[in-house]
Design an enzyme around this catalytic site. Structure first.
Site, PDB file in Angstrom:
ATOM      1  CB  CYS A 261      -0.955   0.005   1.294  1.00 44.96           C
ATOM      2  SG  CYS A 261      -1.652  -1.561   1.174  1.00 44.96           S
ATOM      3  CG  ASP A 331       2.121   2.485   5.846  1.00 46.87           C
ATOM      4  OD1 ASP A 331       2.084   2.469   7.112  1.00 46.87           O
ATOM      5  OD2 ASP A 331       1.968   3.759   5.174  1.00 46.87           O
ATOM      6  CB  CYS A 384      -0.475   7.104  10.015  1.00 44.27           C
ATOM      7  SG  CYS A 384      -1.738   7.415   8.789  1.00 44.27           S
TER       8      CYS A 384
END
Length: 451
Positions: A261, A331, A384
């Protein structure tokens, strides 16, 4: 009042309306507006400050406004935003005198509305100037107080309080409304960190060494985007938490790596740099335009080992056979609740249902991609965000269904010293909170596949 200063606040009001009511992404619409109006750096800085600051503090400013008006009073949306951005300047910008803020806001109200609205705006702002703003310490419920004081939705503060406790939650929320530092990652095939540091200091840009990455520098003063080293593509702007992902992948030269990703390519290019541009990095993104950005970034940095293309991460078995990769990075697409300093509008738009759906996608990606890893290969999972449902719970679920995988015990020993005693460490990985190293909130772990 100058026409230019009036314009800045008028543009700010227009931007806030577009972001809040039309769903525009704050960083994109601000960038578009700066290019469109070609503002002087100082004016562009003030515009950005007002828009981001007002967005960051929206719930606080809304609470403030409600103390000055009757609860049944109907106010047009644009008038609310005009009052919010005026309150923001009066409360948080020392260099802007109150009388100037009030005068310009009343002028905007006159031009955009009518005399009655202008009088209303004038009355509210003069009351605020005279009486001051509410004391949030008087809010008895600590969860509600943190929500109002730091402008985070109540459901989110409640959720984090349940996951991490009020102390960590409050520290995280307070950090989310502070300015974020800029950090950069040196392109080591072009320049050493020491050489770049010297050049930046010669340009009167104050920097310090990152404690997270040997390629990292943290900008303490100065505009890095205006420096010639930026035009020469000697570095990549990247948050320190994001840098840590490639640093912890245990990379070696000539490896075959999958970045499932990838866009916009910060981690893919870091992986290539860590391998001295040897081997191959296969980088994929769901959207063709975003995959093209990865190739563009690799070209700018002079990296030839990256092959970026469009693909859904859940369909990569159609492109690669099992046991192809030495390392895999997922990710994962996530809620982004770790990057609220850069994208404040996220906290107002996300729901617990969004988090649940994203966790399902994250599990699907992991399950689909894992056969592509070689035996004894290593899989890095990162997000994140700071939500356990997207982080620890996803890894727990994956390991329960894939007994040939385990968390790599060496992963924790390789963490930077500054994170060795982190409260975010668990048996599943590490949760980096924004307050830990003054960076984005990130979760990461490294899994190893047994033979």
């Amino acid at each position: 009042m100058t026409k230019q200063s009036y314009n800045i606040r008028n543009i700010a009001l227009d931007l806030l309306m577009r972001i809040s009511d039309q769903g525009g992404y704050s960083h994109l619409v601000i960038d578009q507006m700066l290019k469109k109006h070609q503002l002087e750096p100082r004016d562009g800085g003030l515009l950005t400050e007002i828009v981001y600051g007002t967005l960051q503090r929206k719930l606080t400013l809304e609470y403030d406004l409600n103390t000055f008006i009757k609860s049944n009073k109907k106010i047009d949306t644009w008038v609310k935003w005009l009052l919010y951005l005026s309150f923001y300047q009066m409360k948080y910008l020392d260099k802007v005198p109150d009388h100037a803020v009030i005068h310009e806001s009343v002028e905007i109200a006159k031009r955009k509305g009518h005399k009655g609205i202008a009088n209303f705006v004038n009355g509210i702002l003069r009351s605020a100037q005279r009486d001051g703003f509410p004391d949030y310490e008087l809010i008895n419920d600590p969860v509600k107080r943190v929500s109002i004081e730091t402008s985070h939705p109540l459901w989110l503060v409640k959720r984090w309080n349940q996951q991490y406790g009020i102390e960590t939650t409050e520290q995280m929320c307070q950090t989310n409304i502070t300015h974020k530092q800029v950090s950069i990652r040196v392109q080591p095939q072009r320049i050493t960190r020491k050489q770049l540091l010297s050049r930046l200091e010669d340009s009167h840009i104050r920097v310090r060494l990152s404690s997270i990455s040997e390629q990292g520098l943290v900008i303490e003063e100065g505009n890095i985007l205006k420096d010639e080293t930026f035009q020469e593509a000697l570095f990549t702007i990247q948050d320190e938490s994001s840098m840590l992902v490639a640093e912890l992948m245990d990379l070696k030269e000539e490896m075959t790596v999958l970045d499932a990703c990838s866009a916009p390519g910060g981690k893919a290019t870091h992986i290539a740099e860590k391998m001295n541009d040897s081997g191959t990095v296969f980088a994929y993104d769901l959207h063709a335009k975003k995959a093209a950005l990865v190739n563009k970034k690799a070209k700018e940095l002079g990296l030839t080992s990256i092959q970026a293309a469009q693909s859904d991460a859940r369909k990569l078995q159609e492109k690669h056979v099992n046991h192809t990769f030495d390392r895999i990075l997922i990710d994962a697409p996530c809620s982004g609740l770790g990057v609220l300093r850069s994208k404040p509008d996220i906290k107002y738009n996300k729901t617990s249902e969004d988090i649940r759906k994203l966790a399902t996608i994250q599990k699907e990606i992991l399950h689909h991609v894992e056969p592509l890893l070689k035996n004894e290969g290593k899989l890095m999972y990162s997000t994140c965000t700071v939500d356990q449902e997207e982080n620890e719970e996803v890894i727990k679920d994956f390991l329960a269904k894939h007994p040939n995988y385990r968390v790599d015990p060496a992963f924790f020993a390789e963490l930077p010293e500054i994170l060795q005693d982190s409260s975010g460490r668990s048996e599943w990985g590490i949760q980096i909170f924004p307050q830990d190293i003054n960076s984005d909130g990130f979760f990461m772990t490294r899994l190893v596949k047994d033979s």
